[in-house]
Design a protein around this motif. Structure first.
Motif, PDB file in Angstrom:
ATOM      1  N   MET A  24      -4.702   1.439  13.934  1.00 58.14           N
ATOM      2  CA  MET A  24      -5.853   2.259  13.548  1.00 58.14           C
ATOM      3  C   MET A  24      -5.495   3.744  13.602  1.00 58.14           C
ATOM      4  O   MET A  24      -5.834   4.523  12.707  1.00 58.14           O
ATOM      5  CB  MET A  24      -7.037   1.964  14.463  1.00 58.14           C
ATOM      6  N   GLN A  25      -4.805   4.159  14.657  1.00 61.83           N
ATOM      7  CA  GLN A  25      -4.397   5.550  14.804  1.00 61.83           C
ATOM      8  C   GLN A  25      -3.521   6.003  13.635  1.00 61.83           C
ATOM      9  O   GLN A  25      -3.720   7.081  13.072  1.00 61.83           O
ATOM     10  CB  GLN A  25      -3.634   5.736  16.114  1.00 61.83           C
ATOM     11  N   LEU A  26      -2.553   5.170  13.264  1.00 62.07           N
ATOM     12  CA  LEU A  26      -1.664   5.533  12.167  1.00 62.07           C
ATOM     13  C   LEU A  26      -2.411   5.629  10.848  1.00 62.07           C
ATOM     14  O   LEU A  26      -2.123   6.503  10.013  1.00 62.07           O
ATOM     15  CB  LEU A  26      -0.520   4.525  12.073  1.00 62.07           C
ATOM     16  N   PHE A  27      -3.375   4.745  10.637  1.00 58.88           N
ATOM     17  CA  PHE A  27      -4.161   4.813   9.402  1.00 58.88           C
ATOM     18  C   PHE A  27      -4.963   6.104   9.332  1.00 58.88           C
ATOM     19  O   PHE A  27      -4.910   6.826   8.328  1.00 58.88           O
ATOM     20  CB  PHE A  27      -5.095   3.608   9.294  1.00 58.88           C
ATOM     21  N   VAL A  28      -5.728   6.418  10.372  1.00 56.47           N
ATOM     22  CA  VAL A  28      -6.589   7.602  10.289  1.00 56.47           C
ATOM     23  C   VAL A  28      -5.762   8.881  10.248  1.00 56.47           C
ATOM     24  O   VAL A  28      -6.162   9.877   9.618  1.00 56.47           O
ATOM     25  CB  VAL A  28      -7.608   7.648  11.452  1.00 56.47           C
ATOM     26  N   ALA A  29      -4.593   8.865  10.896  1.00 54.98           N
ATOM     27  CA  ALA A  29      -3.752  10.056  10.901  1.00 54.98           C
ATOM     28  C   ALA A  29      -3.110  10.307   9.540  1.00 54.98           C
ATOM     29  O   ALA A  29      -2.780  11.454   9.215  1.00 54.98           O
ATOM     30  CB  ALA A  29      -2.664   9.927  11.963  1.00 54.98           C
ATOM     31  N   ASN A  30      -2.958   9.250   8.737  1.00 59.60           N
ATOM     32  CA  ASN A  30      -2.268   9.388   7.458  1.00 59.60           C
ATOM     33  C   ASN A  30      -3.185   9.337   6.242  1.00 59.60           C
ATOM     34  O   ASN A  30      -2.706   9.477   5.114  1.00 59.60           O
ATOM     35  CB  ASN A  30      -1.190   8.308   7.341  1.00 59.60           C
ATOM     36  N   LEU A  31      -4.485   9.135   6.453  1.00 56.37           N
ATOM     37  CA  LEU A  31      -5.408   9.208   5.318  1.00 56.37           C
ATOM     38  C   LEU A  31      -5.379  10.602   4.704  1.00 56.37           C
ATOM     39  O   LEU A  31      -5.286  11.606   5.421  1.00 56.37           O
ATOM     40  CB  LEU A  31      -6.832   8.868   5.762  1.00 56.37           C
ATOM     41  N   PHE A 148      -3.775  -8.836   1.891  1.00 58.52           N
ATOM     42  CA  PHE A 148      -3.071  -8.408   3.095  1.00 58.52           C
ATOM     43  C   PHE A 148      -2.433  -7.046   2.878  1.00 58.52           C
ATOM     44  O   PHE A 148      -2.028  -6.693   1.764  1.00 58.52           O
ATOM     45  CB  PHE A 148      -2.017  -9.432   3.544  1.00 58.52           C
ATOM     46  N   ILE A 149      -2.418  -6.270   3.930  1.00 54.73           N
ATOM     47  CA  ILE A 149      -1.705  -5.001   3.975  1.00 54.73           C
ATOM     48  C   ILE A 149      -0.933  -4.988   5.286  1.00 54.73           C
ATOM     49  O   ILE A 149      -1.510  -5.185   6.353  1.00 54.73           O
ATOM     50  CB  ILE A 149      -2.673  -3.794   3.910  1.00 54.73           C
ATOM     51  N   TYR A 150       0.350  -4.754   5.198  1.00 56.15           N
ATOM     52  CA  TYR A 150       1.153  -4.731   6.415  1.00 56.15           C
ATOM     53  C   TYR A 150       0.694  -3.616   7.349  1.00 56.15           C
ATOM     54  O   TYR A 150       0.155  -2.594   6.906  1.00 56.15           O
ATOM     55  CB  TYR A 150       2.629  -4.522   6.083  1.00 56.15           C
ATOM     56  N   ASN A 151       0.938  -3.806   8.630  1.00 59.09           N
ATOM     57  CA  ASN A 151       0.660  -2.753   9.587  1.00 59.09           C
ATOM     58  C   ASN A 151       1.544  -1.540   9.304  1.00 59.09           C
ATOM     59  O   ASN A 151       2.720  -1.691   8.961  1.00 59.09           O
ATOM     60  CB  ASN A 151       0.912  -3.236  11.016  1.00 59.09           C
ATOM     61  N   PRO A 152       0.998  -0.342   9.460  1.00 56.91           N
ATOM     62  CA  PRO A 152       1.806   0.863   9.247  1.00 56.91           C
ATOM     63  C   PRO A 152       2.712   1.150  10.437  1.00 56.91           C
ATOM     64  O   PRO A 152       2.358   0.897  11.584  1.00 56.91           O
ATOM     65  CB  PRO A 152       0.746   1.961   9.087  1.00 56.91           C
ATOM     66  N   VAL A 153       3.884   1.672  10.137  1.00 56.57           N
ATOM     67  CA  VAL A 153       4.861   2.066  11.150  1.00 56.57           C
ATOM     68  C   VAL A 153       5.394   3.447  10.769  1.00 56.57           C
ATOM     69  O   VAL A 153       5.621   3.724   9.587  1.00 56.57           O
ATOM     70  CB  VAL A 153       6.030   1.053  11.223  1.00 56.57           C
ATOM     71  N   VAL A 338       1.792   2.501   3.272  1.00 52.71           N
ATOM     72  CA  VAL A 338       0.763   1.512   3.580  1.00 52.71           C
ATOM     73  C   VAL A 338      -0.628   2.149   3.551  1.00 52.71           C
ATOM     74  O   VAL A 338      -1.595   1.538   3.081  1.00 52.71           O
ATOM     75  CB  VAL A 338       1.039   0.859   4.954  1.00 52.71           C
ATOM     76  N   THR A 339      -0.739   3.392   4.008  1.00 47.41           N
ATOM     77  CA  THR A 339      -2.040   4.063   3.992  1.00 47.41           C
ATOM     78  C   THR A 339      -2.494   4.351   2.565  1.00 47.41           C
ATOM     79  O   THR A 339      -3.689   4.283   2.270  1.00 47.41           O
ATOM     80  CB  THR A 339      -1.989   5.363   4.810  1.00 47.41           C
ATOM     81  N   ARG A 340      -1.547   4.659   1.658  1.00 46.78           N
ATOM     82  CA  ARG A 340      -1.934   4.824   0.249  1.00 46.78           C
ATOM     83  C   ARG A 340      -2.497   3.506  -0.307  1.00 46.78           C
ATOM     84  O   ARG A 340      -3.431   3.506  -1.108  1.00 46.78           O
ATOM     85  CB  ARG A 340      -0.731   5.256  -0.587  1.00 46.78           C
ATOM     86  N   GLN A 341      -1.919   2.386   0.130  1.00 48.17           N
ATOM     87  CA  GLN A 341      -2.444   1.085  -0.294  1.00 48.17           C
ATOM     88  C   GLN A 341      -3.870   0.891   0.224  1.00 48.17           C
ATOM     89  O   GLN A 341      -4.733   0.374  -0.491  1.00 48.17           O
ATOM     90  CB  GLN A 341      -1.527  -0.031   0.221  1.00 48.17           C
ATOM     91  N   LEU A 342      -4.108   1.304   1.454  1.00 48.35           N
ATOM     92  CA  LEU A 342      -5.454   1.205   2.014  1.00 48.35           C
ATOM     93  C   LEU A 342      -6.423   2.094   1.251  1.00 48.35           C
ATOM     94  O   LEU A 342      -7.561   1.690   0.962  1.00 48.35           O
ATOM     95  CB  LEU A 342      -5.431   1.588   3.492  1.00 48.35           C
ATOM     96  N   GLU A 343      -6.007   3.286   0.918  1.00 52.74           N
ATOM     97  CA  GLU A 343      -6.865   4.196   0.150  1.00 52.74           C
ATOM     98  C   GLU A 343      -7.235   3.585  -1.200  1.00 52.74           C
ATOM     99  O   GLU A 343      -8.367   3.742  -1.676  1.00 52.74           O
ATOM    100  CB  GLU A 343      -6.158   5.534  -0.051  1.00 52.74           C
TER     101      GLU A 343
END
Length: 357
Positions: A24-31, A148-153, A338-343
């Motif tokens: 979750m942290q990686l997603f919000v930090a990279n949006l 599915f979307i892989y976990n961000p690293v 991965v965050t671009r995929q989420l967006e």
């Protein structure tokens, strides 16, 4: 009509240092902050909350979730959960009239409750979890409701900090997990005597040891070979720990729905040794670790010991597997990608509901 920036509220039941919260942290930090205004909700604060706020992300803490929803008024709520029913959270989201609801289903569980009907997209964290969900429920996951979307690293960071001239003949393996019996397997210790018999100076570095691991080391006179380390909190600490080993030794009878530590080790250029799990248990570790390509797969203590001995006696192969794994991690798990995929998922759902031009 929704205009940028779109308000997105990420929801978690915990802000501890676990993998779910880290994702979750990686997603919000990279949006993309020009398109999305992100915030995080949790009933109670925790160490992860401090790290999220360090990125400039607002954390909304408290048990009065309906009031927080009313004040932030998100266009998208993204819930991070195991997949089991959580009616209180979902009912509050429904009552708030949030236009778009997304869940990251961490463990691929099925929620048949009526409140789950408000979820517009279920995101599994691996292809394995998506396929197993289809197999066990009979639900057709080809529909837009599931993907599915892989976990961000943070693969850029791990690649940048990884040791360049690593000596893969160094007989040292590392293990990282929570000090939780559910994250362990007897295999994680049973291979030790077989390795030490042939490589007396073998060193096994462990983060997250459970009492049984300490007892095993004492009972088998292995204190010279096993080093227990304190828990780590940051990627820098993880990278520093992995800098001193030649391979990540993974063993968990529950398996992995993704395998964040595995992906992080791959991003550091390390080969990984893992094992399959029986039945319909989590097996995404085999999605990450391809035998003789990004690591080795062992089915018992003898195979595991032989895999470790192979790594140390074939340093060129170990380096090759580490580099292939590093490239795979950068291609599939890089946080920004991965965050671009989420967006894209967010935008598709907003568009489907007629909320974008």
């Amino acid at each position: 009509m929704v205009y940028s920036p779109v308000r997105v509220l990420h929801v978690s039941k915990s802000l501890t240092l676990g993998g779910t919260e880290k994702v979750m942290q990686l997603f919000v930090a990279n949006l993309d902050s020009t398109r999305f205004e992100a915030a995080v909700y949790c009933p109670q604060d925790g160490e992860r909350g401090k790290q999220i706020r360090a990125h400039g992300i607002n954390t909304l803490i408290g048990y009065d979730f309906p009031t927080i929803l009313s004040r932030f008024n998100p266009q998208i709520v993204h819930v991070h959960r195991a997949g089991w029913p959580e009616p209180d959270i979902l009912k509050a989201i429904k009552q708030a009239g949030t236009p778009v609801v997304v869940e990251t289903n961490v463990f691929g569980r099925y929620d048949p409750s009526p409140s789950a009907a408000i979820i517009d997209r279920t995101l599994f964290v691996s292809e394995f979890c998506l396929k197993r969900f289809a197999t066990t429920t009979g639900i057709k996951t080809e529909s837009p409701r599931y993907s599915f979307i892989y976990n961000p690293v943070d693969t850029d960071f791990f690649a940048k900090t990884a040791r360049i001239n690593r000596d893969f003949s160094l007989p040292a393996a590392g293990r990282i997990s929570r000090a939780d019996p559910g994250k362990w397997s007897p295999l994680a210790m049973d291979f030790l005597p077989l390795v030490v018999r042939d490589i007396p100076d073998f060193r096994y570095h462990i983060i997250g040891a459970i009492p049984e691991a300490h007892e095993y080391v004492t009972a088998n006179n292995l204190s010279r070979n096993v080093l227990f380390h304190h828990p780590v909190q940051t990627d820098a600490e993880i990278a520093s720990f992995l800098d001193n080993v030649s391979v990540l030794a993974h063993a968990n009878d529950t398996g992995e729905s993704f395998g964040l530590v595995i992906a992080e080790a791959m991003a550091c250029g390390l080969p990984v040794i893992t094992h399959p799990c029986e039945g319909l248990r989590d097996n995404a570790q085999l999605e990450l670790v391809e035998h003789m390509t990004t690591g080795l797969v062992a089915r018992n203590a003898e195979e595991y010991a032989n895999a470790l001995k192979y790594i140390f006696s074939h340093p060129d192969d170990a380096r090759r597997m580490g580099l292939v794994g590093q490239k795979k991690a950068a291609r599939l798990y890089r946080a920004q990608t991965v965050t671009r995929q989420l967006e894209t998922v967010y935008q598709e759902l907003l568009h489907r509901k007629g909320l974008t031009a």
